[in-house]
Design a protein around this motif. Structure first.
Motif, mmCIF file in Angstrom:
data_model
loop_
_atom_site.group_PDB
_atom_site.id
_atom_site.type_symbol
_atom_site.label_atom_id
_atom_site.label_comp_id
_atom_site.label_asym_id
_atom_site.label_seq_id
_atom_site.Cartn_x
_atom_site.Cartn_y
_atom_site.Cartn_z
ATOM 1 N N SER A 55 -54.541 -11.488 -63.391
ATOM 2 C CA SER A 55 -53.764 -10.602 -62.526
ATOM 3 C C SER A 55 -53.606 -9.215 -63.168
ATOM 4 O O SER A 55 -54.422 -8.787 -63.970
ATOM 5 N N HIS A 56 -52.562 -8.525 -62.797
ATOM 6 C CA HIS A 56 -52.248 -7.187 -63.313
ATOM 7 C C HIS A 56 -53.467 -6.268 -63.202
ATOM 8 O O HIS A 56 -54.137 -6.286 -62.183
ATOM 9 N N ALA A 57 -53.788 -5.500 -64.260
ATOM 10 C CA ALA A 57 -54.895 -4.535 -64.095
ATOM 11 C C ALA A 57 -56.257 -5.231 -64.010
ATOM 12 O O ALA A 57 -57.252 -4.596 -63.651
ATOM 13 N N THR A 79 -41.813 -9.454 -56.822
ATOM 14 C CA THR A 79 -42.348 -8.443 -57.756
ATOM 15 C C THR A 79 -43.839 -8.285 -57.443
ATOM 16 O O THR A 79 -44.154 -7.886 -56.339
ATOM 17 N N ASP A 80 -44.736 -8.623 -58.385
ATOM 18 C CA ASP A 80 -46.160 -8.438 -58.060
ATOM 19 C C ASP A 80 -46.647 -9.483 -57.058
ATOM 20 O O ASP A 80 -46.160 -10.618 -57.030
ATOM 21 N N ALA A 81 -47.673 -9.096 -56.296
ATOM 22 C CA ALA A 81 -48.263 -10.016 -55.320
ATOM 23 C C ALA A 81 -48.936 -11.191 -56.030
ATOM 24 O O ALA A 81 -49.557 -11.023 -57.080
ATOM 25 N N SER A 132 -56.588 -5.336 -60.403
ATOM 26 C CA SER A 132 -56.144 -4.067 -59.795
ATOM 27 C C SER A 132 -54.918 -4.323 -58.918
ATOM 28 O O SER A 132 -54.749 -3.701 -57.872
ATOM 29 N N LYS A 133 -54.111 -5.280 -59.330
ATOM 30 C CA LYS A 133 -52.882 -5.684 -58.621
ATOM 31 C C LYS A 133 -53.160 -6.111 -57.179
ATOM 32 O O LYS A 133 -52.276 -6.062 -56.323
ATOM 33 N N GLN A 134 -54.414 -6.494 -56.884
ATOM 34 C CA GLN A 134 -54.712 -7.047 -55.549
ATOM 35 C C GLN A 134 -54.843 -8.549 -55.740
ATOM 36 O O GLN A 134 -55.831 -9.021 -56.326
ATOM 37 N N LYS A 188 -38.200 -8.913 -66.058
ATOM 38 C CA LYS A 188 -39.302 -8.064 -65.618
ATOM 39 C C LYS A 188 -39.235 -6.691 -66.278
ATOM 40 O O LYS A 188 -38.266 -5.944 -66.079
ATOM 41 N N PRO A 189 -40.269 -6.343 -67.037
ATOM 42 C CA PRO A 189 -40.330 -4.974 -67.578
ATOM 43 C C PRO A 189 -40.734 -4.042 -66.434
ATOM 44 O O PRO A 189 -41.572 -4.409 -65.617
ATOM 45 N N ARG A 190 -40.140 -2.900 -66.311
ATOM 46 C CA ARG A 190 -40.482 -2.015 -65.194
ATOM 47 C C ARG A 190 -41.166 -0.753 -65.711
ATOM 48 O O ARG A 190 -40.815 -0.235 -66.772
ATOM 49 N N THR A 191 -42.086 -0.254 -64.925
ATOM 50 C CA THR A 191 -42.776 0.991 -65.284
ATOM 51 C C THR A 191 -41.758 2.129 -65.277
ATOM 52 O O THR A 191 -41.758 2.990 -66.154
ATOM 53 N N THR A 192 -40.887 2.137 -64.292
ATOM 54 C CA THR A 192 -39.780 3.105 -64.289
ATOM 55 C C THR A 192 -38.490 2.319 -64.028
ATOM 56 O O THR A 192 -37.824 1.903 -64.970
#
Ligand SMILES: O=C[C@H](O)[C@H](O)COP(=O)(O)O
Ligand SMILES: C=C(OP(=O)(O)O)C(=O)O
Length: 370
Positions: A283-285, A341-343, A288-290, A113-117
């Motif tokens: 998914s992802h943007a 991780t993401d929903a 909108s990660k919903q 998993k690449p992380r934003t931070t």
């Protein structure tokens, strides 16, 4: 003649540099198993080899317009449990078989998993999810899982993030992704140029598709770069270039799955001399990660496919046994089948999405034959 021996210090150098200028920020160095040892422990049976070869070839045929099915990369945002991943794989295999005339289903089996931070970096990096970073264990568990999924007859797709990890599992992978955070990285483009499977490049996190189009151009060329052999030795790898790369639209500042976005991306690719085609990440943007929004995005994309758009060659779906997501809390039990991780949408929510996409492919087929 000056021999190498003459330069040797009286006291041999230990791993701790007495000069205090090297490894200043390295806390420890631990041994890593070699890819060759892991492959000896967990070799690919002939049936798995055949499946990997045939599914890579089938994906390539879709990308080159010789197969009008839709590639569907579907599965959990990340793997964190073998049994739960296998329960998902068994359900998916049944759907993949039922819809195989229209959909080329590849299970999303993401270990890195690449992380934003910062955050948990996946099953290979920290398989126990407790900060112990048992990477040797993670590599073995990852390879074992892919072999078990392949044994069901289901091909596997994964993101290649670390530059050494592909040596441990990439022989078993039918489709690979380079993520939004690394599409612009020269090292990842070079890696893709030498991977044996087709590769999708995500657009950048800001939504820019040019970086992904540039990545395809770079990856289809030959490169020479430094890497590690299966025996764990440093080596110079010279690649042939990968002609099976494509863009994945994943949204950015705004979603980019609409017909206008597909047109804009295909125009850009065409101008660059590349095949005008896209995979759309629901998914992802784009959601909108919903997670439930993936269902709406699927509806829009299915309508575009049904309208005859053959440039949409694939979709990606984040789906798990159960919907939603959960945090990893030290000492707390995790809910069964829920993403860490993401929903994700649940498997029950995924089935109608797959059926809708298959129906859209049937309509497109009929339209484009007429
Ligand atoms: O797909 C998963 C995430 O979107 C990606 O790894 C970034 O996660 P983060 O922003 O939570 O770090
Ligand atoms: C990290 C992922 O996606 P992206 O690179 O688009 O953020 C992913 O698909 O898991």
């Amino acid at each position: 003649m000056t021999t190498l021996h003459a330069h040797r210090p009286a006291t041999p150098l230990s791993t701790h540099d007495a000069t205090r200028i090297d490894d200043v920020r390295i806390k420890s160095v631990r041994p890593l198993i070699t890819p060759a040892i892991l492959e000896e422990w967990l070799p690919a049976p002939v049936a798995a080899q055949r499946l990997v070869e045939s599914s890579r070839a089938a994906i390539s045929r879709v990308l080159h317009g010789q197969d009008d099915r839709l590639i569907v990369v579907v599965g959990p945002c990340s793997i964190h449990d073998h049994e739960q991943a296998m329960a998902y794989a068994r359900l998916l295999q049944a759907q993949a078989a039922a819809l195989s005339q229209e959909l080329l289903v590849v299970m999303r089996v993401y270990f890195e998993k690449p992380r934003t931070t910062v955050g948990w970096k996946g099953y290979i990096n920290d398989p126990r999810m407790d900060g112990s970073f048992a990477i040797n264990e993670g590599l073995e568990m990852a390879r074992a899982l892919v072999l078990d999924v392949l044994a069901l007859g289901l091909p596997v797709g994964t993101e290649f993030l670390d530059l050494l990890s592909p040596q441990y599992i990439s022989d078993l992978v039918s489709w690979g992704a380079i993520g939004a955070r690394t599409t612009e990285s020269q090292s990842h483009r070079q890696l893709a140029s030498g991977l044996s499977c087709p590769v999708g490049f995500k657009n950048g996190t800001d939504g820019g598709v040019k970086v992904a189009s540039d990545a395809i151009l770079a990856a289809q060329s030959a490169h020479a770069f430094m890497g590690m052999t299966k025996m764990g030795q440093a080596a110079i790898f010279e690649t042939r270039g990968n002609q099976d790369c494509h863009v994945i639209l994943r949204g950015g500042k705004a979603p980019n799955y609409s017909a206008a976005d597909v047109q804009a991306a295909c125009d850009m690719l065409h101008k660059a001399g590349l095949r005008p085609q896209v995979m759309i990440d629901l998914s992802h943007a784009n959601s909108s990660k919903q997670h439930r929004r993936q269902i709406d995005v699927a509806q829009d994309v299915a309508a575009q496919i049904a309208a005859g758009d053959a440039r949409i060659t694939g979709v990606m779906i984040e789906s798990h046994l159960e919907e939603g997501r959960q945090d990893i809390e030290p000492g707390q039990p995790l809910k069964h089948g829920v993403s860490v991780t993401d929903a994700c949408i649940s498997f029950a929510q995924t089935v109608p999405v797959l059926e809708q996409l298959a129906a859209a492919v049937r309509t497109r087929r009929a339209k484009n034959k007429a």
